[in-house]
Design an enzyme around this catalytic site. Structure first.
Site, PDB file in Angstrom:
ATOM      1  CG  HIS A  63      -1.985  -1.026   1.181  1.00  0.00           C
ATOM      2  ND1 HIS A  63      -2.600  -1.546   2.300  1.00  0.00           N
ATOM      3  CD2 HIS A  63      -2.573  -1.650   0.130  1.00  0.00           C
ATOM      4  CE1 HIS A  63      -3.509  -2.433   1.942  1.00  0.00           C
ATOM      5  NE2 HIS A  63      -3.511  -2.518   0.638  1.00  0.00           N
ATOM      6  CG  HIS A  64       4.893   1.631  -1.719  1.00  0.00           C
ATOM      7  ND1 HIS A  64       4.496   0.454  -2.324  1.00  0.00           N
ATOM      8  CD2 HIS A  64       5.638   2.279  -2.642  1.00  0.00           C
ATOM      9  CE1 HIS A  64       4.991   0.413  -3.549  1.00  0.00           C
ATOM     10  NE2 HIS A  64       5.687   1.506  -3.762  1.00  0.00           N
ATOM     11  NE  ARG A  65       5.072   5.991  -5.442  1.00  0.00           N
ATOM     12  CZ  ARG A  65       5.531   6.913  -6.277  1.00  0.00           C
ATOM     13  NH1 ARG A  65       4.851   7.210  -7.360  1.00  0.00           N
ATOM     14  NH2 ARG A  65       6.660   7.532  -6.037  1.00  0.00           N
ATOM     15  CE  LYS A  69      -3.504  -1.499 -13.647  1.00  0.00           C
ATOM     16  NZ  LYS A  69      -4.242  -2.774 -13.749  1.00  0.00           N
ATOM     17  CE  LYS A  93       5.424  -7.855 -13.377  1.00  0.00           C
ATOM     18  NZ  LYS A  93       4.391  -8.730 -14.000  1.00  0.00           N
ATOM     19  CG  ASP A  98      10.175   5.299 -12.553  1.00  0.00           C
ATOM     20  OD1 ASP A  98      10.307   5.101 -11.329  1.00  0.00           O
ATOM     21  OD2 ASP A  98      11.128   5.539 -13.307  1.00  0.00           O
ATOM     22  CE  LYS A 105      -0.797 -11.646 -11.464  1.00  0.00           C
ATOM     23  NZ  LYS A 105       0.169 -10.888 -12.273  1.00  0.00           N
ATOM     24  CB  SER A 362      -2.250  -1.480 -17.039  1.00  0.00           C
ATOM     25  OG  SER A 362      -2.799  -2.690 -17.486  1.00  0.00           O
TER      26      SER A 362
HETATM   27  N1  GLU Z   1      -1.039  -9.417 -15.370  1.00  0.00           N
HETATM   28  C1  GLU Z   1      -0.075  -8.529 -15.914  1.00  0.00           C
HETATM   29  C2  GLU Z   1       1.240  -8.663 -15.158  1.00  0.00           C
HETATM   30  O1  GLU Z   1       1.512  -9.675 -14.546  1.00  0.00           O
HETATM   31  C3  GLU Z   1      -0.574  -7.099 -16.062  1.00  0.00           C
HETATM   32  C4  GLU Z   1      -0.947  -6.398 -14.810  1.00  0.00           C
HETATM   33  C5  GLU Z   1      -1.634  -5.055 -15.025  1.00  0.00           C
HETATM   34  O2  GLU Z   1      -1.719  -4.589 -16.147  1.00  0.00           O
HETATM   35  O3  GLU Z   1      -2.092  -4.490 -14.026  1.00  0.00           O
HETATM   36  O4  GLU Z   1       2.078  -7.806 -15.184  1.00  0.00           O
END
Ligand code: GLU
Length: 471
Positions: A63-65, A69, A93, A98, A105, A362
């Site tokens: 939750h640092h940002r 996602k 990642k 950035d 997930k 994304s």
């Molecule tokens: N599932 C993809 C990944 O492992 C995309 C994640 C995304 O776009 O939020 O990087």
């Protein structure tokens, strides 16, 4: 061997290997490593004339940002440890490229081929309702995307369910990415992960010293590649590597088996063949290997595992004859296997960098949704007119003429897809050199994964320190 446990352990071990090389206090490192929130759910869905209890997860690793996602995976192998490991990789990642998000997930423990599209829609919508109820989805909270077993179709169902429950929320389109382009998606998202893999590989192949030390020349042209998995990542890695890099794909492995052709396999044609025959086997010009597992031992320059985690493990790592492994999937090389590969002199370009193209685009989609305007809409014609004036002026002053093709190349204003590709290319190149700086600067760093981890850790730690959580 428990594959999932080994994946979780691999991510943990890789983290620890990098963490000891940093200067951060133990408490901060433990906070960065731990999953911040885990939502495990079980919900009933009517399948045929009976109810099935579906098990699912959403893990918000950091939750640092915010928002957090990461994709949603539909697979029979889903369990909490797997989703936690994948969510952790998302944190690193995003930091590496950035993209200003924490990692997350989702996982739904189902085999998609056991369900009809209507049943999958019911499962997806119910999963989304569970996420909304627990405040685990939203443009500023947590933004899912496709992963193994899901795609634009599922993302459209998620968006529609969210919007039904959140009527009038002006930024609701940004609650999920990877949507179809006609449903608030963005051009270039579907191919983004594969395209990013190609850009990352291409950048590595510019390094004269390293590439020559592997016994090759710089550049992508003429290199041979073997791909495991023709899903969304593998297929675009293959087609783009062939079309834009002049790479030869000499082997492909899928569930039904592994095929080879030294003259090169046309991936676009192979995909059509598989769609009509239901299998890659028998594709004209190719030979089928005795065992599907032999994809690892095909002699080639570049091996691309683009399926699931733990595909290259200590049991098969020694068979590898490739010079470079491109981790297009998440976690395809276990920590044990990596130790072996390192001794063999095989270079591993790590997942958290190499497959970050998906989440990068994304991020562009999320920005587009929040700004409620397509990229390029304001400036495309302006640029086009300005370039046309410039070309006209040069033609007039020199008295020379240019062809229609040259003129259109010189005067083109950028469309959305051009801007997305350029943003992705810039991201992959910049991020590669940040990682490389850590790879070359520190003697103790022996591989690109550790260098990538350190680069990511520096960024996440600096966020925490700025927040003042760890004085
Ligand atoms: N599932 C993809 C990944 O492992 C995309 C994640 C995304 O776009 O939020 O990087």
């Amino acid at each position: 061997m428990n594959k999932q446990a080994s994946f979780f352990e691999s991510v943990s071990r890789n983290f620890d290997n990098a963490a000891v090389l940093t200067k951060y206090p133990k408490g901060l490192l433990s906070q960065i490593k731990a999953a911040n929130a885990v939502y495990q759910m079980r919900f009933p869905v009517k399948i045929g004339n009976k109810y099935e209890v579906i098990e699912a997860f959403r893990v918000q690793h950091s939750h640092h940002r915010l928002p957090t996602k990461g994709g949603i995976r539909y697979s029979h192998y889903v369990d909490q440890q797997e989703v936690e490991a994948l969510a952790a990789l998302m944190t690193y990642k995003c930091a590496l490229v950035d993209v200003p998000f924490g990692g997350a997930k989702g996982g739904v423990k189902i085999s998609t081929r056991n369900y009809t599209p209507e049943q999958l829609e019911r499962i997806t919508r119910r999963y989304t309702v569970e996420l909304v109820r627990k405040n685990f989805i939203g443009p500023g909270i947590d933004v899912p995307a496709p992963d193994y077993g899901t795609g634009p179709r599922e993302m459209a169902w998620i968006l529609d369910t969210y919007q039904q429950l959140k009527n009038g929320e002006i930024d609701s389109a940004a609650c999920v990415t990877g949507k179809p382009t006609n449903t608030s998606g963005i051009q270039g998202r579907t191919e983004a992960t594969g395209r990013g893999v190609f850009y990352g590989l291409r950048e590595y192949l510019t390094l004269k010293d390293e590439v020559e030390a592997l016994g090759m020349q710089t550049g992508t042209g003429g290199k041979t590649m073997v791909i495991q998995g023709l899903g969304n990542v593998g297929r675009y890695t293959g087609t783009i590597s062939i079309e834009e890099g002049d790479i030869k794909v000499i082997g492909v492995s899928e569930i039904e088996g592994t095929i080879v052709d030294e003259k090169g396999i046309n991936i676009a044609k192979l995909l059509k063949y598989r769609a009509s025959k239901g299998s890659i086997l028998g594709f004209p010009g190719t030979k089928t290997l005795k065992s599907r597992e032999d994809w690892v031992s095909i002699p080639c320059d570049i091996l691309v595992p683009a399926a699931l985690e733990s595909q290259i493990h200590k049991g098969n790592a020694k068979k590898i004859k490739a010079k470079i492994i491109c981790e297009a999937a998440n976690g395809p090389v276990t920590a044990d296997a990596e130790e072996i590969l390192l001794k063999m002199g095989v270079v591993v370009l790590p997942d958290m960098y190499l497959n970050a193209g998906g989440v990068t685009v994304s991020y562009f989609e999320w920005l587009k949704n929040l700004s409620h305007i397509r990229f390029g809409r304001m400036e495309k014609r302006f640029d086009q007119n300005a370039y046309t004036n410039m070309v006209d002026m040069v033609v007039r002053l020199t008295g020379k003429t240019i062809s229609t093709r040259e003129r259109s190349l010189l005067t083109k204003g950028a469309d959305e897809v051009d801007l997305v590709r350029s943003g992705l290319e810039e991201t992959m190149i910049t991020s590669f050199h940040q990682i490389r700086a850590n790879y070359t600067r520190k003697k103790s760093v022996k591989d690109y994964r550790t260098a990538a981890f350190i680069t990511a850790l520096d960024k996440v730690a600096s966020d925490y320190l700025t927040l003042g959580v760890f004085p």
